[in-house]
Enzyme design. Structure first.
Site, PDB file in Angstrom:
ATOM      1  N   GLN A 151      39.276  38.171  26.974  1.00 37.07           N
ATOM      2  CA  GLN A 151      38.058  38.137  27.779  1.00 37.07           C
ATOM      3  C   GLN A 151      37.721  39.518  28.329  1.00 37.07           C
ATOM      4  O   GLN A 151      36.551  39.879  28.450  1.00 37.07           O
ATOM      5  CB  GLN A 151      38.234  37.158  28.948  1.00 37.07           C
ATOM      6  CG  GLN A 151      38.359  35.697  28.548  1.00 37.07           C
ATOM      7  CD  GLN A 151      38.697  34.819  29.735  1.00 37.07           C
ATOM      8  OE1 GLN A 151      39.565  35.159  30.538  1.00 37.07           O
ATOM      9  NE2 GLN A 151      38.024  33.696  29.872  1.00 37.07           N
ATOM     10  N   TYR A 184      44.987  36.956  48.462  1.00 35.39           N
ATOM     11  CA  TYR A 184      44.981  36.283  47.168  1.00 35.39           C
ATOM     12  C   TYR A 184      46.362  35.706  46.881  1.00 35.39           C
ATOM     13  O   TYR A 184      47.351  36.445  46.814  1.00 35.39           O
ATOM     14  CB  TYR A 184      44.586  37.234  46.044  1.00 35.39           C
ATOM     15  CG  TYR A 184      43.163  37.770  46.144  1.00 35.39           C
ATOM     16  CD1 TYR A 184      42.220  37.201  47.001  1.00 35.39           C
ATOM     17  CD2 TYR A 184      42.758  38.852  45.362  1.00 35.39           C
ATOM     18  CE1 TYR A 184      40.935  37.702  47.081  1.00 35.39           C
ATOM     19  CE2 TYR A 184      41.468  39.352  45.440  1.00 35.39           C
ATOM     20  CZ  TYR A 184      40.558  38.780  46.301  1.00 35.39           C
ATOM     21  OH  TYR A 184      39.280  39.266  46.381  1.00 35.39           O
ATOM     22  N   GLU A 194      36.067  41.935  25.749  1.00 39.45           N
ATOM     23  CA  GLU A 194      34.678  41.589  25.494  1.00 39.45           C
ATOM     24  C   GLU A 194      33.771  42.013  26.651  1.00 39.45           C
ATOM     25  O   GLU A 194      32.746  42.652  26.456  1.00 39.45           O
ATOM     26  CB  GLU A 194      34.552  40.083  25.250  1.00 39.45           C
ATOM     27  CG  GLU A 194      34.836  39.656  23.819  1.00 39.45           C
ATOM     28  CD  GLU A 194      33.920  40.356  22.814  1.00 39.45           C
ATOM     29  OE1 GLU A 194      32.682  40.228  22.935  1.00 39.45           O
ATOM     30  OE2 GLU A 194      34.439  41.053  21.933  1.00 39.45           O
ATOM     31  N   ASN A 195      34.155  41.648  27.874  1.00 40.21           N
ATOM     32  CA  ASN A 195      33.302  41.945  29.020  1.00 40.21           C
ATOM     33  C   ASN A 195      33.193  43.439  29.307  1.00 40.21           C
ATOM     34  O   ASN A 195      32.180  43.914  29.831  1.00 40.21           O
ATOM     35  CB  ASN A 195      33.821  41.213  30.255  1.00 40.21           C
ATOM     36  CG  ASN A 195      33.633  39.708  30.158  1.00 40.21           C
ATOM     37  OD1 ASN A 195      32.907  39.213  29.304  1.00 40.21           O
ATOM     38  ND2 ASN A 195      34.298  38.971  31.023  1.00 40.21           N
TER      39      ASN A 195
END
Length: 338
Positions: A292, A54, A295-296
């Site tokens: 994010q 990555y 929330e997830n």
């Protein structure tokens, strides 16, 4: 945040894993990346997934820096080996003994840890004898540099062959990391049944189909500014296949009332859906903004009733992909000429 056992191992991981593919060292600045890691910790996430490939090793360094100061024993850190890194020479890739033993040391240095909890073969390597790969992983475990070994995107046959050799070498493969979501279900026919028999759990990536299952990509409308589809650093290539699927965006919009019935956002519904599969040990979420994650993470512990699962199947019926043969092309073909 709830925990599940990783395959048949004794280690528990959070149902939601925070992953930094396509974000750390690439899409987002380091300060934002650190904020996302801290938001994951605040949400109760203790499992973190990365890979040396990555951002050509940068993502591991960013994660290591962001986790500095945390109690090591309270974290589950996963990384992977296979893809070409560094100058990308012939021995800077694959699952040869040379590359595995060198790559694990590089990963530990970048992550600023003495060991990783899970070291994963990022893909199957057709160019190296499987016996060589498995023996190298066994030596990594014996050296105390990894506690458990996993794989990613292996077929059912590859999982069986790998587990047989691993057992002979004194360890077991405990996990597989495949793509899995409401639309991409290619692991269900062969990989999941085989994994259940072998004691291998799934750590699934792309539970929201690169953002498509969140419903933010509207049919006939321009892609939202700042979304993965507008990322020229590589994110756009990952989502374009979904966006070009005829009728998929329209079908996804029909999931909105189903999510509303459960009091969930579309993203939460998508993540909760993959967690209904009991062979799934954890679902990997990524983020470009800390909010994010909060929330997830609420998808953990959600139980979707059977009638709702049936409704989802009906809505997406024309777009679901189940062909198990699609797993094999994800691994590069052999480099050998003999």
């Amino acid at each position: 945040m709830e925990y599940r056992f990783l395959g048949s191992s004794g280690m528990q991981v959070t149902e939601i894993t925070y992953g930094n593919w396509l974000t750390h060292g690439s899409q987002v600045e380091n300060e934002t990346a650190t904020a996302c890691v801290h938001a994951a910790l605040d949400a109760g996430i203790t499992s973190f997934d990365t890979a040396d490939v990555y951002a050509n090793t940068v993502a591991e360094s960013v994660l290591g820096e962001a986790l500095k100061g945390q109690r090591r024993e309270s974290l589950e850190i996963f990384t992977k080996v296979h893809g070409a890194i560094g100058p990308k020479g012939p021995n800077d890739r694959g699952l040869s003994r040379k590359h595995i033993l060198e790559a694990i040391d590089g990963s530990l240095t970048r992550l600023q840890v003495d060991y990783v909890d899970l070291y994963q073969a990022h893909r199957y390597d057709h160019s190296t004898p499987l016996e060589e790969t498995i023996q190298a992983f066994a030596d990594v475990v014996r050296a105390g540099k990894a506690i458990y070994i996993g794989v990613s995107e292996w077929t059912a046959d590859q999982l069986r062959a790998g587990q047989e050799l691993a057992t002979q070498a004194g360890f077991r493969i405990v996990s597989n990391q495949p793509e899995y979501n409401m639309v991409s279900r290619i692991i269900e026919t062969e990989v999941v049944p085989e994994s259940l028999e072998l004691g291998i759990g799934q750590i699934v990536w792309s539970p929201v189909a690169q953002g498509v299952l969140t419903g933010k990509y509207l049919p006939g409308q321009p892609t939202p500014e700042g979304s993965r589809a507008t990322d020229a650093k590589g994110g756009n290539r990952m989502v374009e296949g979904w966006l070009s699927n005829p009728g998929l965006l329209e079908a996804v919009q029909n999931l909105r009332p189903i999510a509303a019935d459960m009091g969930l956002s579309m993203a939460q519904l998508a993540v909760a859906w993959v967690l209904q599969n009991r062979n799934v040990s954890s679902a990997i979420i990524g983020a470009s903004r800390p909010e994010q994650i909060a929330e997830n993470a609420k998808a953990s512990g959600v139980d979707l009733p059977e009638e709702l699962m049936v409704r989802i199947d009906e809505v997406l019926a024309d777009h679901v992909v189940t062909d198990p043969s699609l797993t094999a092309p994800r691994s590069p073909a052999s480099l050998r000429s003999w």
